[in-house]
Design a protein around this motif. Structure first.
Motif: not given
Length: 175
Positions: A125-133, A139-150
């Motif tokens: 998997f290539v996983v990108t962790i970001a705060a915005g877009d 496939s994008v998943f949002d955590a409650p703290d605003g962290t976004r995992f792609v």
């Protein structure tokens, strides 16, 4: 052929100490897998290990709904042997590694693009962790703290390695 869909909820448990067998700690990946199998962990889990950036093992647990997540939690809590064994692994590493991070992230269909969620056949998997877009396909998943995992799955490491650098900071190729 059945189309794979991203889970509504993805539990992402990140453990920084798992991937460092040379640190003097025993390699906990095999022990954790064995414990889950022997003591009947109530849900399937996928483990991926970082190949770039900080060494981590991520344990992914996919849920189709809040009800399924709740049921797995109830079944887990009803198995004190399993709870104690898994907490024992974490307890032995306390103070020697960073504390594990556990997040429940929700699938965001409107932000997901390209690279469909296809776990069957994926070895990397290539996983990108970001705060915005992050503006990368996956496939994008949002955590409650605003962290976004792609998440983007790949069958071969060569493919994953070729796209990871272009995805920018916060990106890791994982197995």
């Amino acid at each position: 052929m059945r189309q794979e869909r991203p889970p509504a909820i993805l539990q992402i448990y990140r453990d920084s100490g798992e991937a460092r067998p040379r640190s003097g700690l025993p390699d906990g990946r095999g022990r954790r897998r064995r414990i889950c199998a022997e003591l009947k962990f109530p849900h399937s889990i996928l483990a991926i290990e970082s190949l770039r950036g900080p060494k981590e093992v991520w344990w992914l647990n996919a849920f189709a709904s809040e009800d399924e997540k709740r049921q797995a939690s109830v079944e887990y809590a009803r198995n004190p042997s399993l709870v104690a064994a898994l907490e024992g692994i974490t307890g032995r590493k306390e103070g020697l590694t960073e504390a594990p991070v556990n997040a429940y992230a929700s699938y965001q269909a409107e932000l997901s693009r390209g690279a469909p969620w296809k776990v069957a056949g994926a070895r990397f998997f290539v996983v990108t962790i970001a705060a915005g877009d992050p503006r990368v396909p996956g496939s994008v998943f949002d955590a409650p703290d605003g962290t976004r995992f792609v998440f983007r799955p790949y069958a071969a490491r060569r493919e994953a390695d070729s796209v990871a650098p272009a995805a920018g900071p916060g990106t890791s190729a994982s197995i």
